[in-house]
Scaffold this active site. Structure first.
Site, mmCIF file in Angstrom:
data_model
loop_
_atom_site.group_PDB
_atom_site.id
_atom_site.type_symbol
_atom_site.label_atom_id
_atom_site.label_comp_id
_atom_site.label_asym_id
_atom_site.label_seq_id
_atom_site.Cartn_x
_atom_site.Cartn_y
_atom_site.Cartn_z
ATOM 1 N N SER A 236 -75.389 33.326 13.913
ATOM 2 C CA SER A 236 -76.527 32.433 13.670
ATOM 3 C C SER A 236 -77.769 33.099 13.083
ATOM 4 O O SER A 236 -78.723 32.422 12.712
ATOM 5 C CB SER A 236 -76.918 31.707 14.972
ATOM 6 O OG SER A 236 -77.369 32.625 15.947
ATOM 7 N N LYS A 281 -83.456 27.383 20.968
ATOM 8 C CA LYS A 281 -84.034 28.325 20.011
ATOM 9 C C LYS A 281 -85.425 27.880 19.566
ATOM 10 O O LYS A 281 -86.298 28.723 19.316
ATOM 11 C CB LYS A 281 -83.092 28.502 18.826
ATOM 12 C CG LYS A 281 -81.815 29.236 19.215
ATOM 13 C CD LYS A 281 -80.965 29.612 18.019
ATOM 14 C CE LYS A 281 -79.781 30.462 18.486
ATOM 15 N NZ LYS A 281 -78.969 30.956 17.357
#
Length: 350
Positions: A236, A281
């Site tokens: 990611s 996140k």
């Protein structure tokens, strides 16, 4: 009276032992929560091109740990703490070693793609060399398990080398279960070879070695680059790596003095892909003081909607999370590396 005190001590000790044991009773869940936002300037080294940016690019992590009976209950009440079944995190029968190898490979692939994208965009030299078949896992019940392990590199079979895993698979499928093939491979940096009996992979009688595999590619670039990703797993961080690397070749400050965070996989062609835990996140990035957050603007397919009607794109979910935590951090949707670059080139400092 003395006996009563003794019983109280015994009960207290028993309770204490039970509480301690509870910490070690496993439950088939992992707990994930917002992690950290780590600046990439200290992790990326490009020879002759040091970072002079006034702002920063940061990757964002998710903290994950195995649950016990206490943390399992606590996670149900804490915001942005998620419980994930072990079967959703790991493949069936995947060992700790195989899981770690898979995470490491995904990170390495992410780095390689980021380097390719950034170097090509900056007009720098980059060449890709196919190295062989990278073993992700080995079925425990097949003859190959005696020789091959997760992390091994298969370089040839029956003295034949290949230019892709598809060629490798096609050759093995042309054989029959029970046939013997000679496999050349690298295990713990040592070259080895073994005669391995092929197994039956399905009811159709398809022959195979019994491994999951991916292509292993090596990059040759100029100038040389190194990325310290030892403590980072998964793919990611690809987008943010590509932006940090690309920025090193520019005469102007691509960050414009702004603290920028984000997430998203990156393909070798520069496409930004969907990731998990986008809400966590966003929270981690906001806590770090980031002013801009890049979120994958992925397409939610009909199949995804069919599996879960509540599925949203990463960007949509990131926007909702930003609103829920009342942050001023700007959520920016991106489908490609170039979209992110174009946004930053137009960015004006206040």
């Amino acid at each position: 009276m003395q006996k009563q005190r003794q019983w109280k001590k015994i009960i207290a000790i028993v309770l204490l032992v039970c509480i301690i044991i509870g910490f070690f009773i496993p439950v088939p869940y992992y707990i994930t929560k917002p992690g950290s936002a780590d600046e990439l300037s200290s992790l990326v080294r490009v020879k002759g091109h040091e970072s002079e940016a006034q702002g920063s690019f940061s990757l964002v992590t998710i903290a994950m740990a195995k649950a016990n009976i206490y943390t399992y209950g606590l996670a149900k009440f804490l915001p942005y703490h998620e419980l994930e079944m072990e079967s959703d995190v790991r493949y069936e029968d995947e060992s700790d070693e195989e899981y770690n190898v898979r995470q490491m490979y995904m990170m390495n692939e992410s780095k390689n793609n980021a380097i390719q994208v950034a170097y090509k965009a900056a007009g720098q030299k980059v060449e890709v060399k196919y190295d062989g078949i990278y073993v992700m896992s080995v079925k425990s019940s097949v003859p190959a398990a005696e020789y091959l392990h997760a992390g091994d590199l298969i370089t040839a079979i029956d003295e034949k080398t290949f230019q892709s895993s598809n060629e490798f698979i096609a050759y093995v499928k042309s054989k029959k279960p029970g046939d013997i093939v000679r496999v050349n491979y690298v295990h713990e940096k040592k070259k080895r070879e073994a005669d391995i009996k092929l197994t039956k992979l399905d009811k159709k009688g398809t022959a195979g070695i019994g491994i999951t595999l991916v292509d292993d590619e090596k990059l040759t670039v100029e100038p040389k680059i190194s990325i310290d990703s030892e403590k980072i797993g998964g793919p990611s961080a690809g987008l943010m790596f590509s932006l940090e690397i690309y920025s090193r070749f520019l005469e102007t400050d691509l960050t414009n003095g702004v603290k920028i965070a984000g997430t998203g996989t990156i393909s070798a062609s520069g496409e930004v892909g969907r990731i998990g835990g986008i809400d966590q996140k966003v929270v981690a990035a906001d806590k770090s003081g980031a002013k801009i957050f890049f979120a994958p603007n992925d397409t939610v397919t009909a199949e995804m909607k069919k599996a879960d009607s509540k599925t949203k794109s990463n960007y949509e979910e990131a926007k909702e999370t930003a609103k829920a935590i009342d942050t001023n951090m700007k959520i920016v949707p991106v489908k490609t590396f170039q979209e992110a670059v174009s946004y930053l080139e137009k960015l004006k400092t206040k």
